[in-house]
Scaffold this motif. Structure first.
Motif, short mmCIF file in Angstrom:
data_model
loop_
_atom_site.label_atom_id
_atom_site.label_comp_id
_atom_site.label_asym_id
_atom_site.label_seq_id
_atom_site.Cartn_x
_atom_site.Cartn_y
_atom_site.Cartn_z
N PRO A 1 29.58 41.73 64.65
CA PRO A 1 29.61 42.68 63.63
C PRO A 1 30.76 43.87 63.70
O PRO A 1 31.34 43.82 64.34
CB PRO A 1 28.45 43.49 64.98
N THR A 2 30.22 44.62 62.08
CA THR A 2 30.64 45.62 62.31
C THR A 2 31.66 46.61 63.04
O THR A 2 30.65 46.74 64.02
CB THR A 2 30.50 47.00 60.69
N ARG A 3 32.71 47.17 62.70
CA ARG A 3 33.37 48.30 63.83
C ARG A 3 32.28 49.44 63.75
O ARG A 3 31.68 49.87 62.92
CB ARG A 3 34.55 48.83 63.38
N ARG A 4 31.84 50.33 65.31
CA ARG A 4 31.36 51.66 65.57
C ARG A 4 32.28 52.12 66.16
O ARG A 4 33.27 52.27 66.79
CB ARG A 4 29.52 51.53 65.51
N ASP A 5 32.07 54.22 65.41
CA ASP A 5 32.99 54.82 65.94
C ASP A 5 31.69 56.05 65.76
O ASP A 5 31.54 56.19 64.65
CB ASP A 5 34.25 55.00 65.36
N ARG A 6 31.55 56.73 66.55
CA ARG A 6 30.64 58.41 66.68
C ARG A 6 31.28 59.02 65.08
O ARG A 6 30.55 59.74 64.75
CB ARG A 6 30.71 58.60 67.72
N GLN A 7 32.76 59.61 64.77
CA GLN A 7 33.67 60.22 63.79
C GLN A 7 33.79 59.20 62.60
O GLN A 7 33.97 60.51 61.58
CB GLN A 7 34.92 60.44 64.33
N VAL B 1 17.72 56.83 67.21
CA VAL B 1 17.72 55.77 66.94
C VAL B 1 20.13 55.09 66.28
O VAL B 1 21.19 53.85 66.76
CB VAL B 1 17.86 55.30 66.00
N ARG B 2 20.25 56.70 66.40
CA ARG B 2 22.19 56.13 65.46
C ARG B 2 22.30 56.44 67.28
O ARG B 2 23.48 55.22 66.96
CB ARG B 2 22.71 57.26 64.99
N PRO C 1 23.42 66.33 64.48
CA PRO C 1 24.78 66.72 65.66
C PRO C 1 25.62 65.08 65.58
O PRO C 1 24.99 64.25 65.91
CB PRO C 1 23.62 66.24 67.29
N ASP C 2 26.56 66.77 66.22
CA ASP C 2 28.45 64.36 66.32
C ASP C 2 28.41 63.95 65.18
O ASP C 2 28.85 63.44 65.00
CB ASP C 2 28.61 64.18 67.46
N ALA C 3 28.19 64.79 63.66
CA ALA C 3 28.09 64.15 62.62
C ALA C 3 29.52 63.53 62.50
O ALA C 3 30.57 63.68 62.38
CB ALA C 3 27.77 64.36 61.40
#
Length: 450
Positions: A324-330, A429-430, A306-308
């Motif tokens: 830590p490495t940047r993170r983003d949903r998209q 977990v994501r 969902p929301d891949a």
């Protein structure tokens, strides 16, 4: 011109230039490894030179101090003081020859590194110019300072003390710039030397405030050093300190006090080049085909979420080597810092790295290790891959019998759940990895723990 030719022949000018070239090249070869990143980017190459400058800087000051003692050692100080020719003309020829040769040698050293990058097929841009100018100006002004010290203090201990003191200042400044997090406070005084430990990234450079502050400081230092060299009397020497004082005040007013403001992304090297939704920094454009192949495959496999995520980008942030490495949903951010380098992996290995964590990078600090999170990354990568497979970045987990047993056990427990439950737990977990929420509990979530 005749006087200049004589000084080039009879002074230590040519020797000083040779010292810069040979010691700079030799120390760079000794302190860098065969896999150093600087060979792929001209800006990183010149920035890498900042560490060997700790040794080169000290040698140049010591040799210049020896040259500055020439009149005293020859016993002609009083004789020259009675001549009609102004001191600044005679000493200016000496200063111009020695400092000029050192500056040319420093410029050749920087250009040689750029040529090495270009001949090796690396990325060359104008980003190296401010760094090279700083190195050249720092060595030239320090040469003038060494000449002035030698002339004012013609003592047998002057040369060794000047050399050792310069080296101590350089190493102390280098240690003062060693930090653990981007928000760490630093002393602006440490930035008044040309020395800096390389950041281990070929995507960064020094900030404009650092460049301008150092250029202002070394310019003022050079002017003061020359005035001290030609000054006669206490008042003249005190007046000679004014340019350095003003330059120091200006430099400290613009120098950053947080390490996150010392290094910034190289706007040229880190500019993204893309193949559809997969992008890497311009300096790594030659790796784009492999990353694009892996990225497109990973995005297709992650599409069940969902929301891949919709894109894959290299993490080009300036502090990627400390956070830590940047993170983003998209967006899936690919960390290219550390070893083994992900850009040097095969497309299938990169694909597995992107799948681990359900498209979210590790929450662990760079060069650190979290066993629980690593097991969770293996399980999530296995879910999308259809089976467990070795993660090149977590090879120890795969080859160690005890840790491999933990991975296999977690995988079996995870696979024992219904398909819809597996997807729900991977999705959870994501979500946790996107916010780095309780990494120690991620494995419990995957194993249906309570």
């Amino acid at each position: 011109m005749t006087g200049l030719r004589i000084e080039l022949r009879r002074s230590t000018a040519l020797w000083a230039g040779l010292v810069v070239l040979l010691s700079g090249t030799g120390m760079l070869w000794l302190v860098t490894s065969a896999g150093s990143l600087w060979k792929g980017n001209s800006t990183s190459a010149v920035l890498e030179l900042r560490l060997p400058l700790a040794y080169v800087w000290a040698l140049v000051v010591g040799l210049a101090a020896l040259q500055g003692m020439r009149d005293s050692r020859a016993g002609v100080t009083e004789l020259f003081a009675t001549t009609a020719k102004p001191a600044w003309k005679r000493l200016g020829t000496l200063a111009g020859s020695v400092a000029g040769v050192v500056a040319i040698a420093a410029a050749l050293l920087c250009l040689g590194l750029v040529a090495r990058v270009a001949l090796g097929g690396g990325f060359v841009s104008a980003g190296f110019v401010p760094l090279a100018l700083t190195a050249v100006l720092a060595l030239a002004s320090s040469t003038l300072l060494g000449l002035a010290i030698g002339r004012m203090l013609p003592h047998p201990l002057t040369v060794p003390v000047a050399l050792v003191a310069t080296f101590m200042v350089a190493t102390t400044a280098g240690r003062a710039l060693e930090v653990r997090s981007p928000g760490d406070e630093i002393s602006a005084l440490a930035l008044l030397t040309p020395v800096m430990n390389p950041p281990g990234s070929d995507l960064v450079t020094t900030s404009t405030s650092v460049d301008l502050g150092q250029l202002a400081w070394f310019t003022g230092l050079g002017v003061t050093a020359f005035l001290l060299l030609v000054a006669r009397g206490l008042l003249a020497r005190l007046a000679a300190l004014v340019p350095a004082g003003l330059a120091l005040a200006l430099a400290l007013s613009i120098m950053p006090t947080k390490f996150s403001d010392v290094l910034v992304s190289d706007s040229i090297a880190s500019k993204l080049v893309c193949d559809n939704d997969v992008c890497v920094g311009r300096v790594h454009a030659d790796h784009l085909p492999a990353v694009a192949e892996a990225g497109k495959a990973a995005l297709a496999e992650l599409a069940v979420l969902p929301d891949a995520p919709k894109a894959v980008h290299e993490d080009t942030s300036a502090m990627a080597h400390l956070t830590p490495t940047r993170r983003d949903r998209q967006i899936i951010y690919l960390n290219t810092i550390g070893y083994p380098r992900r850009l040097e992996m095969s497309p299938d290995e990169i694909r597995l790295e992107l799948l681990a964590g359900a498209g979210v990078a590790s929450c662990a600090e760079p060069y650190s290790f979290n066993t629980v999170e690593a097991v969770a990354r293996y399980v999530t990568a296995g879910y999308f891959n259809g089976e467990l497979a070795e993660l090149a970045s977590e090879r120890l987990m795969w080859t160690n019998d005890r840790l491999r047993g933990e991975i296999d056990q977690a995988w079996q427990r995870f696979r024992a759940q219904p398909a819809n439950e597996q997807l729900a737990r991977v999705t959870e977990v994501r979500r946790m990895m996107l916010t780095c929420e309780d990494p120690e509990r991620m494995l419990d979530v995957l194993q249906a723990g309570r």
